[in-house]
Scaffold this active site. Structure first.
Site, short mmCIF file in Angstrom:
data_model
loop_
_atom_site.label_atom_id
_atom_site.label_comp_id
_atom_site.label_asym_id
_atom_site.label_seq_id
_atom_site.Cartn_x
_atom_site.Cartn_y
_atom_site.Cartn_z
N ASP A 408 0.91 -1.31 0.02
CA ASP A 408 -0.03 0.02 -0.14
C ASP A 408 0.61 1.00 0.03
O ASP A 408 1.88 1.17 0.51
CB ASP A 408 -0.89 -0.03 1.11
CG ASP A 408 -1.90 1.17 1.23
OD1 ASP A 408 -2.70 1.36 0.58
OD2 ASP A 408 -1.78 2.04 2.34
N GLU A 461 0.98 -0.64 -5.22
CA GLU A 461 -0.09 0.44 -5.44
C GLU A 461 0.87 1.86 -5.45
O GLU A 461 1.04 2.39 -4.62
CB GLU A 461 -1.00 0.57 -4.30
CG GLU A 461 -2.01 1.67 -4.54
CD GLU A 461 -2.79 2.52 -3.31
OE1 GLU A 461 -3.43 3.04 -3.41
OE2 GLU A 461 -1.88 2.41 -2.31
#
Length: 730
Positions: A408, A461
């Site tokens: 993330d 990401e």
């Protein structure tokens, strides 16, 4: 007899070296002394471990400055000069306890481990740090080890010692800054924390174990003795990391996918019984779970974790999660877990100023405070923190059998000026904005996983144009296997929001992504972030009336499954939920009673089926040889057409998208050659809720009529707001 100053320091929980005075020691005259601190005990006796006989009742020492009973017991063993194994029999007001003395055991961290921990190069630090069920010298118990180099004193506290920091102070291994202790006869399930006295004498808020393998359910915050989970046998290298395999990911927030009848969370067993067959039925190849590491705040969705090594207690035990992963594998599903090494929250029981100093985070808020989320940023340049995070990545893959990690907020890690104004950030050593320490960390993490777990995959990401995210470090890349294609997602969702009459002016948003589609190994994400915070659900983004909204969504999904790149769809999108995602409740499953919603789900099932059985749609996702434009420029009609190719030159799929609500009769499209073009999927089919416009008998014959620069072409009936897949039979 122990000097009064040291005895007082023990009783006040101020002594920094308890092993130097507690336990069995010989004085200058060779006499053996045994000392123990047992606040609240009525009496303590020494038992010979071999004979079982009581050899000494330890007198309790009275100490000026300690009101009442001190709890400090010491006595000399007359007639004994050689050390021997012993137990303590402790009389409490509620009964007697017999146990070995924690201060009679040797160090639990070996010299090599201490060296590697100090160097920050221990491959599996979780095998030494944290709480481990062990047997030492024939005695079962739990070893505790925690890194707190600047602490004056660290104690293990828990429900087994009435949370009293005087009872179990730890030994400092100065060469690595780790405090350690073996507590005999302690068992799995005990709740514990660390009581830390900072360098300046302050006793800090009680801290959970950074390496805790289990934790209490919020709002409680203690770690739980669990021990390392037994390693899950992972499958050999396969679909999870091969770039030429079909990857269709169902992204799930476990807490809101489905709730039980009382509105509570499903446990791992019920999730295995419901979620796994559901995903399998729809043809997905992977489950991606929003973060399942322990986190204090439900509303963070897991993206502000504090227990990186503990599966959240919201769904049950760590063993339950391990069995859930195994059940996924038995069903043919790979498991990806969202992983958050970028930042952590400031909760006082967590990592913030763990030993009184900025240990895991930067001291300078220009480096250590994330301004968007009010969280703390890991100090990737500190070797022990680096080791903590790299080890955690390996932990999830090795110990639980997870097949991949989606990392993330990578962009926030890569740039020192991320979301910061001028003057609010610190340049790197060369004066630039790149976070060189984070780059080194990400490369090393991917190298370790690639070496130790070659079948595992990592997904970034990353929302900027940072180059070579999914290229090996040896080529200057970050080492990820895949990167989320955020640019494609933003362009396509912006395009589809426009009324079809205006789409001709935004046609480039459909085609621009192909200019860079092969620079990375992309995943096409329609993720949770696109259906919250006022962005609207997938169906709510679509323009037009009720029918057109569903038709637009079907066309979009068809385009996505035809486009180069692996696929990701967030839960609820597969049946066109009207409401935005709400993490505090369940999906609106009642919508499946309506044909249009069930039709969307049927489409997703058929798209996945077609995708998995058609190598042309996945084998060459990341090279231009797998894609060929037929028509990219018909903006007036909002139509695009392209070919997808696999390794078998005889298997070719022609994909045509019509993003207007107009039926196009006799629309001529250039074809790769003569033969029959079989309609394999039409998103306008009545089975999906469409108008059932298509080509007679589901096939079209090529004609020697030039079109789009090709000698052969086909005349199609293009359905409104639809994507059509046609397989070429030469």
């Amino acid at each position: 007899m122990l000097r009064k100053a040291e005895a007082l320091a023990l009783c006040r929980a101020e002594h920094g070296d308890p092993f130097a005075v507690l336990g069995m020691h010989a004085d200058s005259k060779g006499r053996l002394w045994i000392r123990t601190l047992q606040p609240g005990a009525l009496a303590v006796s020494v038992i010979d471990a071999e004979s079982g006989e009581e050899v000494l009742e330890l007198p309790q020492r009275k100490l000026d400055g300690i009101p009442g009973a001190s709890g400090f017991f010491e006595g000399s063993l007359l007639g004994r000069s050689k050390p021997f194994k012993y137990r303590l029999r402790i009389l409490w007001s509620g009964g007697a306890q017999e146990t070995e003395d924690p201060y009679s055991f040797p160090t639990i961290i070996g010299d090599l481990d201490a060296w590697l921990l100090a160097e920050g190069s221990h491959l599996r630090p979780f095998e030494r740090l944290g709480a481990h069920l062990r047997e030492i010298d024939g005695v079962k118990g739990v070893t505790f080890a925690v890194w707190a180099p600047d602490a004056q004193r660290v104690s293990v506290i828990g429900d087994f010692n009435t949370w009293d920091g005087r009872r179990h102070p730890m030994r400092l291994r100065r060469e690595c800054g780790v405090w350690e202790l073996f507590i005999p006869r302690l068992e799995a399930g005990a709740c514990y924390k660390y009581e830390i006295r900072a360098r300046d004498g302050r006793v800090l808020p009680h801290k959970a174990d950074p390496y805790g393998f289990a934790a209490e359910l919020r709002p409680s915050t203690a770690s739980i003795v669990h021990g390392l989970p037994a390693k899950e046998k992972r499958r050999t290298i396969g679909a999870s990391s091969q770039l030429d395999s079909p990857i269709s990911i169902y992204e799930v927030h476990l807490g809101s996918w489905r709730r039980d009848e009382n509105g509570g969370f499903l446990d791992w067993k019920h999730l295995a019984e419901t979620l796994i067959p559901y995903a399998v039925d729809l043809g997905f190849t992977h489950l991606e779970l929003l973060p399942i590491s322990e986190h204090p705040f439900d509303g963070s969705w897991g993206y502000q974790p504090l227990g990186l090594y503990a599966p959240t207690a919201r769904f049950g035990s760590p063993d339950g999660f391990r069995e859930f992963v195994a059940a996924c594998h038995r069903a043919g599903l790979d498991v990806i877990v969202d992983w958050v090494p970028a930042h952590f929250p400031t909760d006082e029981h967590g990592l913030a100023r763990f030993d009184g100093q900025c240990l895991y985070e930067h001291a300078d808020p220009r480096e250590g405070m994330h301004q968007d989320w009010g969280t703390l940023i890991y100090n990737f340049g500190r070797r022990e923190v680096f080791n903590y995070l790299v080890g955690n990545a390996l932990y999830w893959i090795e110990q639980y059998g997870v097949d991949g990690l989606r990392v993330d907020a990578v962009a926030s890690m890569l740039y020192r000026d991320y979301s910061r104004k001028h003057g609010e950030w610190v340049p790197n050593i060369y004066g630039g904005r790149e976070n060189l320490e984070a780059v080194h960390f990400l490369r090393r993490m991917n190298e370790v996983l690639g070496t130790e777990c070659p079948g595992a995959a990592t997904y970034a990401e990353e929302s900027t144009a940072w180059p070579a995210v999914s290229r090996p470090p040896s080529m200057g890349g970050l080492g990820f296997h895949f990167k989320w294609n955020m640019g494609w997602m933003h362009d396509v969702l912006d395009y589809i929001r426009h009324d079809p009459v205006h789409r001709r002016y935004h046609h480039h948003q459909l085609t621009f992504g192909l200019l860079y589609a092969f620079t990375e190994n992309f995943v096409l994400p329609l993720s949770h972030d696109e259906v919250v915070h006022g962005k609207g659900s997938m169906i709510a983004k679509m323009p037009g009336d009720y029918w057109q909204k569903f038709a637009n969504l079907r066309a979009l999904y068809g385009f996505m499954w035809a486009h180069p790149g692996k696929k990701l769809l967030f839960m609820g999108g597969e049946f066109a939920q009207w409401n935005e995602w709400n993490d505090a409740g369940s999906l609106d499953w009642n919508l499946l009673d309506f044909p249009q919603h069930d039709g969307i789900r049927a489409l997703i099932r058929d798209l996945n089926t077609l995708y998995r059985k058609t190598p042309a749609l996945y084998e060459i996702d990341f090279d231009h040889h797998g894609f060929e434009w037929i028509s990219a420029n018909d903006s007036d009609n909002s139509i695009i057409a392209f070919l997808r190719r696999g390794k078998d030159p005889a298997r070719v799929m022609l994909c045509v998208c019509n993003f207007t609500p107009v039926v196009r009769e006799g629309y001529r499209i250039g074809a790769p050659g003569p033969g029959t073009y079989h309609e394999r999927l039409n998103t306008d089919s009545q089975y999906y809720g469409g108008s059932n416009v298509g080509n007679p008998f589901g096939r079209v014959e090529a004609e020697p009529t030039p079109a789009h620069g090709r000698e052969w072409s086909i005349a199609l009936t293009l359905p409104p707001l639809a994507t059509v897949f046609l397989e070429w039979e030469a």
